[in-house]
Design an enzyme around this catalytic site. Structure first.
Site, PDB file in Angstrom:
ATOM      1  N   LYS A  76      53.945 -57.300  27.362  1.00 25.40           N
ATOM      2  CA  LYS A  76      54.478 -55.940  27.747  1.00 25.40           C
ATOM      3  C   LYS A  76      56.038 -56.149  28.388  1.00 25.40           C
ATOM      4  O   LYS A  76      56.489 -54.854  28.283  1.00 25.40           O
ATOM      5  CB  LYS A  76      53.733 -55.534  29.087  1.00 25.40           C
ATOM      6  CG  LYS A  76      52.021 -55.278  28.701  1.00 25.40           C
ATOM      7  CD  LYS A  76      51.261 -54.647  29.658  1.00 25.40           C
ATOM      8  CE  LYS A  76      49.815 -54.710  29.119  1.00 25.40           C
ATOM      9  NZ  LYS A  76      48.983 -53.989  30.018  1.00 25.40           N
ATOM     10  N   ALA A 137      49.681 -56.808  44.707  1.00 26.00           N
ATOM     11  CA  ALA A 137      50.817 -56.300  44.417  1.00 26.00           C
ATOM     12  C   ALA A 137      51.664 -57.063  43.284  1.00 26.00           C
ATOM     13  O   ALA A 137      52.808 -57.218  43.212  1.00 26.00           O
ATOM     14  CB  ALA A 137      51.843 -56.612  45.737  1.00 26.00           C
ATOM     15  N   ALA A 140      49.813 -55.402  37.903  1.00 26.45           N
ATOM     16  CA  ALA A 140      49.045 -54.464  37.539  1.00 26.45           C
ATOM     17  C   ALA A 140      49.278 -53.092  38.420  1.00 26.45           C
ATOM     18  O   ALA A 140      48.953 -52.010  38.143  1.00 26.45           O
ATOM     19  CB  ALA A 140      47.545 -54.823  37.893  1.00 26.45           C
ATOM     20  N   SER A 164      55.179 -60.225  51.638  1.00 24.27           N
ATOM     21  CA  SER A 164      56.739 -59.926  51.202  1.00 24.27           C
ATOM     22  C   SER A 164      56.509 -59.181  49.843  1.00 24.27           C
ATOM     23  O   SER A 164      57.434 -58.235  49.285  1.00 24.27           O
ATOM     24  CB  SER A 164      57.490 -61.149  51.066  1.00 24.27           C
ATOM     25  OG  SER A 164      56.722 -62.076  50.431  1.00 24.27           O
ATOM     26  N   LYS A 165      55.536 -59.523  48.837  1.00 25.53           N
ATOM     27  CA  LYS A 165      55.430 -58.900  47.606  1.00 25.53           C
ATOM     28  C   LYS A 165      55.193 -57.488  47.643  1.00 25.53           C
ATOM     29  O   LYS A 165      55.596 -56.592  46.857  1.00 25.53           O
ATOM     30  CB  LYS A 165      54.586 -59.689  46.564  1.00 25.53           C
ATOM     31  CG  LYS A 165      55.187 -60.728  45.964  1.00 25.53           C
ATOM     32  CD  LYS A 165      54.004 -61.737  45.154  1.00 25.53           C
ATOM     33  CE  LYS A 165      53.476 -61.091  44.043  1.00 25.53           C
ATOM     34  NZ  LYS A 165      52.627 -62.220  43.291  1.00 25.53           N
ATOM     35  N   GLY A 247      36.584 -51.706  35.820  1.00 27.59           N
ATOM     36  CA  GLY A 247      37.668 -51.367  35.067  1.00 27.59           C
ATOM     37  C   GLY A 247      37.596 -51.175  33.735  1.00 27.59           C
ATOM     38  O   GLY A 247      38.309 -50.697  32.965  1.00 27.59           O
TER      39      GLY A 247
HETATM   40  P1  ATR Z   1      48.568 -58.841  37.600  1.00 31.40           P
HETATM   41  O1  ATR Z   1      49.739 -58.593  36.627  1.00 31.40           O
HETATM   42  O2  ATR Z   1      47.088 -58.612  36.964  1.00 31.40           O
HETATM   43  O3  ATR Z   1      48.673 -57.845  38.703  1.00 31.40           O
HETATM   44  P2  ATR Z   1      49.881 -60.961  38.915  1.00 31.40           P
HETATM   45  O4  ATR Z   1      51.110 -60.275  38.757  1.00 31.40           O
HETATM   46  O5  ATR Z   1      49.707 -62.515  38.762  1.00 31.40           O
HETATM   47  O6  ATR Z   1      48.680 -60.391  37.771  1.00 31.40           O
HETATM   48  O7  ATR Z   1      49.217 -60.689  40.361  1.00 31.40           O
HETATM   49  C1  ATR Z   1      47.877 -60.968  40.740  1.00 31.40           C
HETATM   50  C2  ATR Z   1      47.617 -60.258  42.109  1.00 31.40           C
HETATM   51  O8  ATR Z   1      46.433 -60.846  42.655  1.00 31.40           O
HETATM   52  C3  ATR Z   1      48.568 -60.826  43.281  1.00 31.40           C
HETATM   53  O9  ATR Z   1      48.720 -59.850  44.184  1.00 31.40           O
HETATM   54  C4  ATR Z   1      47.979 -61.961  43.975  1.00 31.40           C
HETATM   55  O10 ATR Z   1      48.151 -62.203  45.406  1.00 31.40           O
HETATM   56  P3  ATR Z   1      49.653 -63.037  45.825  1.00 31.40           P
HETATM   57  O11 ATR Z   1      50.856 -62.241  45.544  1.00 31.40           O
HETATM   58  O12 ATR Z   1      49.503 -63.310  47.128  1.00 31.40           O
HETATM   59  O13 ATR Z   1      49.603 -64.227  44.812  1.00 31.40           O
HETATM   60  C5  ATR Z   1      46.563 -61.565  43.845  1.00 31.40           C
HETATM   61  N1  ATR Z   1      45.635 -62.733  44.045  1.00 31.40           N
HETATM   62  C6  ATR Z   1      45.097 -63.547  43.074  1.00 31.40           C
HETATM   63  N2  ATR Z   1      43.982 -64.354  43.321  1.00 31.40           N
HETATM   64  C7  ATR Z   1      43.816 -63.803  44.600  1.00 31.40           C
HETATM   65  C8  ATR Z   1      42.745 -64.137  45.434  1.00 31.40           C
HETATM   66  N3  ATR Z   1      42.000 -65.201  45.334  1.00 31.40           N
HETATM   67  N4  ATR Z   1      42.859 -63.452  46.909  1.00 31.40           N
HETATM   68  C9  ATR Z   1      43.565 -62.573  47.055  1.00 31.40           C
HETATM   69  N5  ATR Z   1      44.527 -62.030  46.248  1.00 31.40           N
HETATM   70  C10 ATR Z   1      44.667 -62.656  45.021  1.00 31.40           C
END
Ligand code: ATR
Length: 283
Positions: A76, A137, A140, A164-165, A247
């Site tokens: 993408k 964050a 997606a 922070s993200k 989804g």
């Molecule tokens: P996508 O493109 O699908 O959004 P990504 O950019 O890798 O994938 O983002 C994954 C999101 O899921 C992030 O917000 C991540 O949190 P962090 O920013 O703290 O890493 C969140 N995430 C993944 N596994 C998680 C979990 N077990 N509990 C809570 N949040 C999770």
């Protein structure tokens, strides 16, 4: 002598979905149903692209007369860079899932967020003046913020494990209706809609949010779907959420919005969701 009909000789417009992996993609089936329903002749295939091979795959398809393409992981951002022109929603999402090839130019769009909005609305979830909580964050979330803001919610809170993200994401959008926090900070707050956009469901996990955010009137949405209920949907039901949606409809919704970008007609998504749901349950 063979008599050919000029209508059957005419080639259908060519479309593709690019990804790696791509075998799992349901986009060709979904677009075929939309096309049949709208009596539009299209040829929609899936194509596996090697990492690093995206640009040449697209250029070769354009030279063969391709009209458009959908793009899925991990291309993408390549599609964003390759586009000559971007819609605002694609530019803010930082990702392109829909390409249109017209008059020698590549137009990039992102229909993921609008697909989510369409699915929420078709499930009678009110977004106008609603308080929305988004969990996660990542990429997606970036893609859904602008389409959600366009529905005039009262506010959107973005809660993330890494706070922070969420803060950076809000700063990028610079809209006073957005605010960022950690999961614990949602304690004592109430929301009308909660959207799980973390990838936690993919590994069978639940984002650690307090049960108090689930009031009886809240609608809970998980961007992930599967044969079984996702951990988030299961948990939200147990806490008494009035409405839970997975989804699958977002997948069909983004395809429908792509279809409307290419063919100027918005297909009905509910019958397709039902057909796919039955196929998933059977398979
Ligand atoms: P996508 O493109 O699908 O959004 P990504 O950019 O890798 O994938 O983002 C994954 C999101 O899921 C992030 O917000 C991540 O949190 P962090 O920013 O703290 O890493 C969140 N995430 C993944 N596994 C998680 C979990 N077990 N509990 C809570 N949040 C999770």
């Amino acid at each position: 002598m063979v008599i050919t009909n000029s209508m059957t000789q005419q080639k259908s417009d060519q479309y593709l979905v690019y990804g790696n992996p791509i075998k799992q993609s349901r986009s060709p089936d979904i677009h075929k149903i939309f096309a049949d329903e709208n009596k539009i002749a299209i040829n929609y295939q899936k194509q596996l692209v090697e990492l690093g091979g995206f640009d040449s795959a697209v250029k070769s398809f354009i030279s063969q007369g391709g009209k458009g393409a959908n793009v899925t992981a991990p291309f993408k951002e390549d599609a964003l860079k390759l586009s000559d022109s971007l819609t605002e929603r694609a530019s803010l999402a930082g990702a392109v899932n829909t390409l249109t090839f017209k008059e020698g130019k590549i137009y990039g769009d992102n229909t993921d967020g609008e697909g989510l909005v369409q699915d929420l609305l078709s499930n009678d979830v009110t977004l106008k003046q609603s308080r929305i909580l988004i969990l996660g964050a990542g990429g997606a979330v970036r893609g859904v913020i602008l389409p959600l803001l366009a529905q005039n919610p009262k506010g959107i809170t973005i809660a993330n494990r890494t706070v922070s993200k969420a803060q950076t994401l809000c700063e990028n959008f610079n809209d006073e209706r957005l605010n960022a926090c950690g999961f614990d900070d949602t304690t004592g707050q109430t929301f009308d809609v909660i959207i799980n956009a973390t990838s936690a469901s993919l590994s069978g996990d639940l984002p650690p949010i307090p049960a108090s955010v689930i009031s009886s009137h809240v609608a809970c949405y998980d961007m992930v779907y599967g044969k079984d209920e996702t951990p988030f949907i299961k948990w939200a039901k147990e806490q008494g959420a009035i409405k839970t949606i997975d989804g699958l409809g977002m997948l069909v919704g983004q395809a429908a919005v792509s279809f409307s970008v290419w063919h100027n007609v918005m297909p009905d998504i509910q019958p397709v969701i039902e057909r796919l749901r039955a196929a998933i349950q059977a398979g």
